[in-house]
Design an enzyme around this catalytic site. Structure first.
Site, PDB file in Angstrom:
ATOM      1  N   HIS A  20       0.898 -51.324  10.288  1.00  8.91           N
ATOM      2  CA  HIS A  20       2.326 -51.382   9.975  1.00  8.91           C
ATOM      3  C   HIS A  20       3.187 -51.340  11.234  1.00  8.91           C
ATOM      4  CE1 HIS A  20       4.753 -51.677   6.461  1.00  8.91           C
ATOM      5  NE2 HIS A  20       5.217 -50.444   6.415  1.00  8.91           N
ATOM      6  N   ASN A  66      11.424 -48.108   6.338  1.00 10.89           N
ATOM      7  CA  ASN A  66      12.197 -48.424   5.140  1.00 10.89           C
ATOM      8  C   ASN A  66      13.705 -48.305   5.327  1.00 10.89           C
ATOM      9  OD1 ASN A  66       9.682 -48.768   4.064  1.00 10.89           O
ATOM     10  ND2 ASN A  66       9.746 -46.949   2.788  1.00 10.89           N
ATOM     11  N   ASP A  91       4.856 -56.855  10.192  1.00  7.51           N
ATOM     12  CA  ASP A  91       3.504 -57.082   9.692  1.00  7.51           C
ATOM     13  C   ASP A  91       3.564 -57.826   8.364  1.00  7.51           C
ATOM     14  OD1 ASP A  91       2.852 -54.616   7.424  1.00  7.51           O
ATOM     15  OD2 ASP A  91       4.562 -54.361   8.761  1.00  7.51           O
ATOM     16  N   ASN A 112       9.483 -53.347   2.505  1.00  9.58           N
ATOM     17  CA  ASN A 112      10.657 -52.481   2.414  1.00  9.58           C
ATOM     18  C   ASN A 112      11.525 -52.502   3.665  1.00  9.58           C
ATOM     19  OD1 ASN A 112      10.203 -51.669  -0.247  1.00  9.58           O
ATOM     20  ND2 ASN A 112       8.768 -50.097   0.421  1.00  9.58           N
TER      21      ASN A 112
END
Length: 187
Positions: A20, A66, A91, A112
């Site tokens: 991530h 997020n 990613d 997100n």
């Protein structure tokens, strides 16, 4: 001309080498190769560099993935950067490991970080570079996968793939999104 290059990731040592955090990894590699360093500023770590006659503001948001839109909107406005001069490095589980896909706009595809950026900018029309992390996980284990570390084989390939992403980002800045897409998508 100014560009805002945003690498998405999560802050903290526990996330440092996770899939991530590939956006952070790309910017860290660019900074190291360019002999520049990041400093902690509002909403993130920021570095500045020149690429020929272009000014680049590199941003690693400290707002967690997020809520990345807060940092993007702040630095866009602070630096007076047009939305089409923002490039978000993110990613993507829909792409095989190391594949790159540049787009001038698009949906958040369930990501997100991208969703929050679109909300804060009021548009989904901003360029992004998606870096493939693959999708080799069992049903229901997506979160563990994206927050997990790359495999040994992937870690060995990362320097070359990250270099390819840096080259694509430079092409975006110097020649535009169209040329960057033609030269780097599906390669």
């Amino acid at each position: 001309m100014k560009y805002l290059i945003v690498g998405l990731g999560n802050i903290g040592d526990e996330y440092r080498n996770t899939r991530h955090n590939i956006g952070f990894m790309i910017l860290d590699a660019l900074a190291e190769a360019s002999n520049i360093s990041f400093s902690t500023e509002r909403y993130g770590d920021v570095a500045r560099m020149r690429l020929k006659n272009k000014q680049l503001v590199l941003l690693k948001p400290s707002t967690y993935m997020n809520l990345s839109g807060n940092a993007v909107r702040y630095w866009k406005e602070k630096e007076g950067i047009a939305t089409d001069h923002i490039l978000v490095l993110v990613d993507d589980i829909a792409l095989p490991f190391g594949a790159i896909r540049l787009k001038p706009s698009g949906s958040d595809a369930g990501h997100n970080g991208l969703k929050n950026i679109a909300q804060m900018l009021g548009t989904q029309t901003y360029p992004r570079l998606r870096f493939g992390i693959g999708n080799d996980y069992a049903r229901g284990c997506q979160v563990d996968y994206v927050l997990g570390n790359f495999t040994l084989d992937q870690r060995q390939q990362l320097p070359v793939r990250i270099g390819h992403a840096i080259d694509a980002m430079k092409e975006f800045v110097l020649a535009g999104i169209g040329n960057a897409m033609c030269n780097y998508n599906n390669k």
